[in-house]
Design a protein around this motif. Structure first.
Motif, PDB file in Angstrom:
ATOM      1  N   GLY A   9       0.830  -1.194   0.000  1.00 46.41           N
ATOM      2  CA  GLY A   9       0.000   0.000   0.000  1.00 46.41           C
ATOM      3  C   GLY A   9       0.863   1.241   0.000  1.00 46.41           C
ATOM      4  O   GLY A   9       1.842   1.324   0.748  1.00 46.41           O
ATOM      5  N   LEU A  10       0.542   2.188  -0.867  1.00 47.49           N
ATOM      6  CA  LEU A  10       1.286   3.452  -0.953  1.00 47.49           C
ATOM      7  C   LEU A  10       0.309   4.592  -0.738  1.00 47.49           C
ATOM      8  O   LEU A  10      -0.654   4.751  -1.488  1.00 47.49           O
ATOM      9  N   ASP A  11       0.539   5.369   0.313  1.00 53.97           N
ATOM     10  CA  ASP A  11      -0.318   6.497   0.662  1.00 53.97           C
ATOM     11  C   ASP A  11       0.405   7.780   0.270  1.00 53.97           C
ATOM     12  O   ASP A  11       1.436   8.122   0.850  1.00 53.97           O
ATOM     13  N   VAL A  12      -0.121   8.486  -0.740  1.00 54.77           N
ATOM     14  CA  VAL A  12       0.484   9.730  -1.227  1.00 54.77           C
ATOM     15  C   VAL A  12      -0.405  10.885  -0.799  1.00 54.77           C
ATOM     16  O   VAL A  12      -1.500  11.079  -1.347  1.00 54.77           O
ATOM     17  N   GLY A  13       0.032  11.638   0.187  1.00 51.04           N
ATOM     18  CA  GLY A  13      -0.755  12.752   0.700  1.00 51.04           C
ATOM     19  C   GLY A  13      -0.177  14.097   0.320  1.00 51.04           C
ATOM     20  O   GLY A  13       0.858  14.195  -0.341  1.00 51.04           O
ATOM     21  N   THR A  14      -0.830  15.138   0.765  1.00 50.84           N
ATOM     22  CA  THR A  14      -0.374  16.495   0.471  1.00 50.84           C
ATOM     23  C   THR A  14       1.026  16.731   1.007  1.00 50.84           C
ATOM     24  O   THR A  14       1.855  17.362   0.356  1.00 50.84           O
ATOM     25  N   GLN A  18       3.997   7.327   2.329  1.00 47.65           N
ATOM     26  CA  GLN A  18       4.492   6.176   3.087  1.00 47.65           C
ATOM     27  C   GLN A  18       4.068   4.886   2.397  1.00 47.65           C
ATOM     28  O   GLN A  18       2.971   4.797   1.832  1.00 47.65           O
ATOM     29  N   LEU A  19       4.951   3.896   2.457  1.00 51.08           N
ATOM     30  CA  LEU A  19       4.688   2.587   1.861  1.00 51.08           C
ATOM     31  C   LEU A  19       4.609   1.538   2.958  1.00 51.08           C
ATOM     32  O   LEU A  19       5.426   1.543   3.886  1.00 51.08           O
ATOM     33  N   ILE A  20       3.635   0.647   2.856  1.00 53.54           N
ATOM     34  CA  ILE A  20       3.436  -0.418   3.835  1.00 53.54           C
ATOM     35  C   ILE A  20       3.318  -1.749   3.111  1.00 53.54           C
ATOM     36  O   ILE A  20       2.592  -1.857   2.103  1.00 53.54           O
ATOM     37  N   VAL A  21       4.040  -2.743   3.593  1.00 55.82           N
ATOM     38  CA  VAL A  21       3.978  -4.090   3.039  1.00 55.82           C
ATOM     39  C   VAL A  21       3.260  -4.986   4.043  1.00 55.82           C
ATOM     40  O   VAL A  21       3.619  -5.012   5.223  1.00 55.82           O
ATOM     41  N   SER A  22       2.238  -5.709   3.570  1.00 55.99           N
ATOM     42  CA  SER A  22       1.436  -6.561   4.451  1.00 55.99           C
ATOM     43  C   SER A  22       1.290  -7.960   3.872  1.00 55.99           C
ATOM     44  O   SER A  22       1.296  -8.146   2.651  1.00 55.99           O
ATOM     45  N   GLN A  23       1.139  -8.911   4.759  1.00 56.39           N
ATOM     46  CA  GLN A  23       0.797 -10.282   4.374  1.00 56.39           C
ATOM     47  C   GLN A  23      -0.683 -10.468   4.663  1.00 56.39           C
ATOM     48  O   GLN A  23      -1.121 -10.342   5.810  1.00 56.39           O
ATOM     49  N   VAL A  51       8.403   7.914   6.835  1.00 57.60           N
ATOM     50  CA  VAL A  51       7.516   8.868   6.166  1.00 57.60           C
ATOM     51  C   VAL A  51       8.367   9.803   5.312  1.00 57.60           C
ATOM     52  O   VAL A  51       9.313  10.421   5.802  1.00 57.60           O
ATOM     53  N   HIS A  52       8.041   9.888   4.017  1.00 57.03           N
ATOM     54  CA  HIS A  52       8.749  10.767   3.092  1.00 57.03           C
ATOM     55  C   HIS A  52       7.909  12.011   2.824  1.00 57.03           C
ATOM     56  O   HIS A  52       6.672  11.936   2.782  1.00 57.03           O
ATOM     57  N   PHE A  53       8.554  13.145   2.633  1.00 56.17           N
ATOM     58  CA  PHE A  53       7.830  14.305   2.121  1.00 56.17           C
ATOM     59  C   PHE A  53       7.381  13.987   0.701  1.00 56.17           C
ATOM     60  O   PHE A  53       8.158  13.481  -0.111  1.00 56.17           O
ATOM     61  N   THR A  54       6.118  14.250   0.385  1.00 56.31           N
ATOM     62  CA  THR A  54       5.606  13.982  -0.957  1.00 56.31           C
ATOM     63  C   THR A  54       6.316  14.885  -1.963  1.00 56.31           C
ATOM     64  O   THR A  54       6.282  16.110  -1.827  1.00 56.31           O
ATOM     65  N   PRO A  55       6.964  14.297  -2.978  1.00 57.58           N
ATOM     66  CA  PRO A  55       7.670  15.120  -3.967  1.00 57.58           C
ATOM     67  C   PRO A  55       6.675  15.784  -4.907  1.00 57.58           C
ATOM     68  O   PRO A  55       5.875  15.117  -5.571  1.00 57.58           O
ATOM     69  N   LEU A  56       6.698  17.091  -4.944  1.00 59.67           N
ATOM     70  CA  LEU A  56       5.744  17.851  -5.745  1.00 59.67           C
ATOM     71  C   LEU A  56       6.444  18.742  -6.755  1.00 59.67           C
ATOM     72  O   LEU A  56       7.532  19.264  -6.498  1.00 59.67           O
ATOM     73  N   LEU A  57       5.797  18.905  -7.891  1.00 56.46           N
ATOM     74  CA  LEU A  57       6.184  19.911  -8.864  1.00 56.46           C
ATOM     75  C   LEU A  57       5.324  21.137  -8.602  1.00 56.46           C
ATOM     76  O   LEU A  57       4.644  21.233  -7.581  1.00 56.46           O
ATOM     77  N   LYS A  66      10.000  10.787  -8.909  1.00 56.27           N
ATOM     78  CA  LYS A  66      10.497  10.661  -7.539  1.00 56.27           C
ATOM     79  C   LYS A  66       9.649   9.679  -6.726  1.00 56.27           C
ATOM     80  O   LYS A  66      10.165   9.006  -5.835  1.00 56.27           O
ATOM     81  N   ILE A  67       8.352   9.591  -7.045  1.00 49.67           N
ATOM     82  CA  ILE A  67       7.517   8.571  -6.391  1.00 49.67           C
ATOM     83  C   ILE A  67       8.027   7.186  -6.754  1.00 49.67           C
ATOM     84  O   ILE A  67       8.133   6.297  -5.898  1.00 49.67           O
ATOM     85  N   ARG A  68       8.360   6.993  -8.032  1.00 45.00           N
ATOM     86  CA  ARG A  68       8.884   5.700  -8.456  1.00 45.00           C
ATOM     87  C   ARG A  68      10.176   5.366  -7.721  1.00 45.00           C
ATOM     88  O   ARG A  68      10.386   4.235  -7.284  1.00 45.00           O
TER      89      ARG A  68
END
Length: 316
Positions: A9-14, A18-23, A51-57, A66-68
């Motif tokens: 799961g990848l949550d891209v906010g303002t 953050q990326l989360i891996v689940s089983q 937690v990463h700062f969301t890369p914005l243009l 940058k998300i990739r």
């Protein structure tokens, strides 16, 4: 028969990503002679990225490249490869939840096309996700308390009223820590939603004291939404346009809970511009407001408020 899936799961906010891996353990609830009825029987989080700062243009457009790069780095950190991932989702929220951003992220993650579904979350869905992910729904279900949950991020505050473990109302205000950004003591961004309530412009030199009145107005809008202050035109003005003529939630005798980036700034003293925005100032004002008071005054004392905090509203 149960089946095990690796989910990302990848949550891209303002403000943050953050990326989360689940089983996931998937089981079929139907009988052998019926149409399969699959449900998630168990979920174990295997890896939670920093937690990463969301890369914005410019213009709150997500920088897909940058998300990739974030996804590829976090796959390595989690010790997984693309061919191991069975399912996943990217949810884009807040001020970045625009159709062109979903397209940009999907294009950037084309190599992961088998892994991800990309979607933008409207304000109602985002309120539900935040309330569930922060544990507010579970708290209400376990205790029987009514909870009014506030997920305060960079651009919006997603609100959910939870009664007996059920979300009965959602709301969303343009209240967040990155509505004003500051660099080297000068404003470098002012959100259009603040036109009118804010007297500052890009290029103005500001101090924390200068921005406190803006934070106080934003906090007053949250208090109005929570029923702690009589509503004024400010509340309607700051309600997100997607909701239209929303009547608001009727909140009485509720526990107030917080999640999102600003939640950490409520309990923790950060330097005023530690994150290049007004988030710490907004958190400081909320901490001293009716939202955090155990016995707020006004409105005939109809509310008995306490607070539960979570620094993560994601349930991906």
């Amino acid at each position: 028969m149960a089946e095990s899936l690796l989910s990302v799961g990848l949550d891209v906010g303002t403000t943050s990503t953050q990326l989360i891996v689940s089983q996931l353990t998937i089981s079929n609830r139907a009988s052998s002679f019926a149409v399969p009825e699959m449900e998630i029987a168990q979920r174990n989080i295997l890896y939670r990225s920093p937690v990463h700062f969301t890369p914005l243009l410019e213009g709150n457009l997500v920088d897909g490249d940058k998300i990739r790069a974030i996804v590829e780095d976090e796959y390595k950190n989690a010790g997984i490869s693309r061919d191991q991932v069975d399912t996943g989702a990217v949810i884009i929220t807040g001020e970045t939840s625009r159709r062109e951003n979903a397209g940009a992220v999907l294009s950037a993650l084309s190599e992961h096309a088998g892994d991800f579904v990309v979607a933008t979350a409207g304000p109602s869905l985002e309120s539900v996700l935040a309330a569930q992910g922060a544990g507010a729904v579970a708290h209400s279900r376990d205790t029987g308390e009514t909870v009014f949950h506030m997920d305060i991020g960079g651009g919006t505050a997603n609100l959910a009223l939870i009664e007996n473990g059920n979300i009965t109302c959602t709301d969303c205000l343009n209240v967040g820590g990155r509505l004003i950004k500051v660099e080297n003591g000068r404003i470098c961004y002012v959100s259009p939603v603040l036109e009118g309530p804010c007297r500052f412009s890009v290029g103005d030199a500001v101090t924390a004291a200068d921005l406190e009145p803006v934070a106080e107005l934003l906090t007053q809008a949250l208090e109005m939404a929570a029923g702690l202050r009589e509503p004024t035109a400010l509340l309607s003005r700051l309600r997100t346009a997607e909701l239209g003529a929303h009547p608001g939630c009727v909140v009485q005798n509720a526990v107030i809970s917080f999640s999102g980036g600003v939640a950490d700034c409520i309990d923790t003293q950060h330097p005023a511009f530690a994150f290049g925005d007004m988030g710490p100032i907004l958190g400081r004002v909320i901490r001293k407001s009716l939202l955090s008071a155990s016995k707020p005054s006004g409105l005939s004392g109809r509310h008995q408020i306490s607070s539960i905090h979570s620094d993560s509203g994601s349930n991906l």
